[in-house]
Structure formats: C-alpha cells, structure tokens
Design a protein around this motif. Structure first.
Motif, short mmCIF file in Angstrom:
data_model
loop_
_atom_site.label_atom_id
_atom_site.label_comp_id
_atom_site.label_asym_id
_atom_site.label_seq_id
_atom_site.Cartn_x
_atom_site.Cartn_y
_atom_site.Cartn_z
N LEU A 27 -0.73 1.02 -15.75
CA LEU A 27 -1.95 1.78 -15.50
C LEU A 27 -1.68 2.92 -14.53
CD1 LEU A 27 -4.42 -1.21 -15.08
CD2 LEU A 27 -4.22 0.29 -17.06
N THR A 28 -2.53 3.93 -14.58
CA THR A 28 -2.46 5.07 -13.66
C THR A 28 -3.48 4.88 -12.55
OG1 THR A 28 -1.75 6.56 -15.42
CG2 THR A 28 -2.68 7.57 -13.45
N VAL A 29 -3.03 5.03 -11.32
CA VAL A 29 -3.91 4.87 -10.17
C VAL A 29 -4.86 6.07 -10.09
CG1 VAL A 29 -4.02 4.71 -7.65
CG2 VAL A 29 -2.18 3.55 -8.91
N VAL A 30 -6.15 5.80 -9.99
CA VAL A 30 -7.15 6.86 -9.84
C VAL A 30 -7.33 7.19 -8.36
CG1 VAL A 30 -9.57 7.50 -10.18
CG2 VAL A 30 -8.35 6.23 -11.96
N ASP A 31 -7.57 6.16 -7.55
CA ASP A 31 -7.77 6.33 -6.11
C ASP A 31 -6.95 5.28 -5.39
OD1 ASP A 31 -9.23 7.24 -3.64
OD2 ASP A 31 -9.94 5.18 -3.73
N ALA A 32 -6.25 5.68 -4.33
CA ALA A 32 -5.42 4.76 -3.57
C ALA A 32 -5.89 4.70 -2.13
CB ALA A 32 -3.95 5.19 -3.63
N GLY A 33 -6.37 3.52 -1.70
CA GLY A 33 -6.79 3.33 -0.33
C GLY A 33 -5.78 2.48 0.42
N SER A 34 -6.09 2.16 1.66
CA SER A 34 -5.17 1.36 2.47
C SER A 34 -5.18 -0.11 2.06
CB SER A 34 -5.53 1.48 3.95
OG SER A 34 -6.87 1.01 4.17
N ASP A 35 -6.27 -0.57 1.45
CA ASP A 35 -6.36 -1.98 1.08
C ASP A 35 -6.91 -2.18 -0.33
OD1 ASP A 35 -8.97 -1.20 1.48
OD2 ASP A 35 -9.45 -2.77 2.94
N HIS A 36 -6.95 -1.10 -1.11
CA HIS A 36 -7.46 -1.21 -2.48
C HIS A 36 -6.98 -0.01 -3.30
CE1 HIS A 36 -10.33 1.75 -0.98
NE2 HIS A 36 -10.51 2.07 -2.25
N ALA A 89 0.82 -1.22 0.00
CA ALA A 89 0.00 0.00 0.00
C ALA A 89 0.85 1.27 0.00
CB ALA A 89 -0.94 0.00 1.20
N ARG A 90 1.99 1.25 0.68
CA ARG A 90 2.80 2.47 0.78
C ARG A 90 3.43 2.87 -0.55
NH1 ARG A 90 5.76 -1.61 3.29
NH2 ARG A 90 7.93 -1.91 2.61
N TYR A 91 3.47 1.96 -1.51
CA TYR A 91 4.07 2.26 -2.80
C TYR A 91 3.05 2.76 -3.83
CZ TYR A 91 7.78 -0.69 -0.88
OH TYR A 91 8.74 -1.22 -0.08
N VAL A 92 1.77 2.74 -3.48
CA VAL A 92 0.71 3.07 -4.44
C VAL A 92 0.11 4.42 -4.08
CG1 VAL A 92 -1.48 2.32 -5.46
CG2 VAL A 92 0.23 0.62 -4.77
N VAL A 93 0.20 5.38 -5.00
CA VAL A 93 -0.30 6.73 -4.75
C VAL A 93 -1.21 7.18 -5.88
CG1 VAL A 93 1.74 7.38 -3.39
CG2 VAL A 93 1.72 7.78 -5.86
N GLU A 94 -2.08 8.10 -5.56
CA GLU A 94 -2.98 8.66 -6.57
C GLU A 94 -2.18 9.27 -7.70
OE1 GLU A 94 -6.29 12.24 -6.88
OE2 GLU A 94 -5.85 11.33 -4.92
N LYS A 95 -2.57 8.92 -8.92
CA LYS A 95 -1.94 9.37 -10.17
C LYS A 95 -0.55 8.76 -10.39
CE LYS A 95 -5.44 11.86 -11.32
NZ LYS A 95 -6.35 11.31 -10.31
N GLY A 96 -0.16 7.81 -9.54
CA GLY A 96 1.09 7.09 -9.75
C GLY A 96 0.88 5.92 -10.70
#
Length: 212
Positions: free
Chosen positions: A145-154, A129-136
């Motif tokens: 793919l580009t991340v739209v929304d990054a949550g703690s478990d999704h 989770a710590r490596y996944v950020v919004e727009k990353g």
C-alpha cells in the motif's frame, strides 16, 4: 520475495496447538496450484513454509516467535487471510519488494468511507515510525500500500474497491490487529548511513591521534 499483491482471500480450516508452535491448515485454491513441500506462501504478510499439501489446502507450522511478533496468533478456524506465492523471476513487480518478515503489528483505528475509496487509519509502533513516509510503501497484512499520511504513531492508506473486496482490509474494523512490514530499502539506507557516520568518526579520531 513477494510483491504485496494478494492473489486470493483464503481461510483457516484448522489450528493445532503444538505447545511451542501451532500448525495451521489453510484453504487457498489459487496458491496451492502446483504447491509442494518446502514452498513458501505469504499468509497475511508472513512468509510460511508448506508442510503438507492436499487438494486446495496446505498446512504450515508457525513457531512461537512468529506467533508473538505477528497477528497470526489471533487467528482461528474460519479466519480469512491474504495469500500470495513468491514472485517468479522475470515477472512484473506489481507492488514493492516484500520479504514476508513482519516488523511489528498495528491496529485499525478508524475507517472513513467515500464514494469510490476508503481511508483507513492504522496505529504505528514507535520504532517503525522513522521508516514510514508520505507516499512511501508499506505492507499491511501482506498488502502493498501507499502511505497517504504519516504521523508519529499512526499512518493512513487509501483503499480502492478491489482491495476492499479481495483482501482482509475490507473486513477489519477498529481494534483489529494487522501485520506491518516497512520498506526494506529504508532500513538498508539507515544502516549504510550509520556505517558512514562510524567511518567518519574513526577518520576524525585517527587524525586527532596522529596530531598528538
């Protein structure tokens, strides 16, 4: 190195159980063009080595570690897979830097269609989770793919019609597993910052020792 731009949607044509490994035969006319023994091909985001090549098919051995840490163990004859050859030096980097080293697996949680795209929600293992950020950037089944929304478990991604039509994400539904590879840059930054903190602690301890 790969870019996460899928070249074609291939198919598993045979699976041979080798005890502590499996041998897959895959069909992919595009990626097999000019292929030879020892070449690398990403299969659903996993870098595999070509063992044999005949016509529009190739075989690859998948060791137990890879089967256990990725979704390849769930594949069977007829399964569709994303295929990509390594990036050639001097070509454009269309996606982002992808190693073909899966960090973990997630599951498709939900799909929300709209008029021109589709939002897909995917579960995220806690250690990633710590490596996944919004727009990353994130790689899902070998797709950049580009991340739209990054949550703690999704996290969620938005898929255009081309991605839906030409990759496995156009066919996967809730509960289906996907391979995940986080952005390698984030992991390098974390490691470097950790070393900087260790050096700062060492300097602090050294000054305390000198003052005694």
């Amino acid at each position: 190195m790969f870019t996460g731009i899928v070249e074609e949607l291939g198919e598993i044509t045979a699976v041979e159980n080798l005890g502590d490994a499996s041998r897959f035969r895959l069909r992919g006319p595009v990626v097999t063009e000019g292929a030879k023994h020892g070449d690398s091909i990403a299969v659903n985001g996993v870098c595999l080595t070509v063992v044999e090549h005949e016509g529009d098919e190739f075989t690859a051995d998948v060791m137990a570690e890879t089967l256990n840490r990725s979704s390849l163990g769930a594949l069977s004859v007829g399964s569709r897979v994303n295929l990509e050859r390594p990036m050639a030096v001097g070509e454009r980097l269309g996606g982002h830097i992808v190693q073909g080293h899966v960090d973990g697996t997630g599951q498709v949680l939900a799909r929300t269609p709209s008029e021109n795209w589709e939002i897909v929600k995917i579960s995220l293992p806690a250690p990633l989770a710590r490596y996944v950020v919004e727009k990353g950037s994130i790689t899902v089944d070998g797709i950049s793919l580009t991340v739209v929304d990054a949550g703690s478990d999704h996290f969620t991604v938005s898929l255009i019609p081309t991605t839906l039509a030409l990759t496995t994400l156009g066919h996967k539904g809730p509960g289906d597993p996907v391979n995940l590879e986080v952005d390698i840059v984030a992991k390098y930054v974390e490691r470097l910052l950790g070393h900087q903190g260790e050096r700062a602690d060492e300097r602090h301890d050294g000054r305390q020792e000198a003052g005694r």
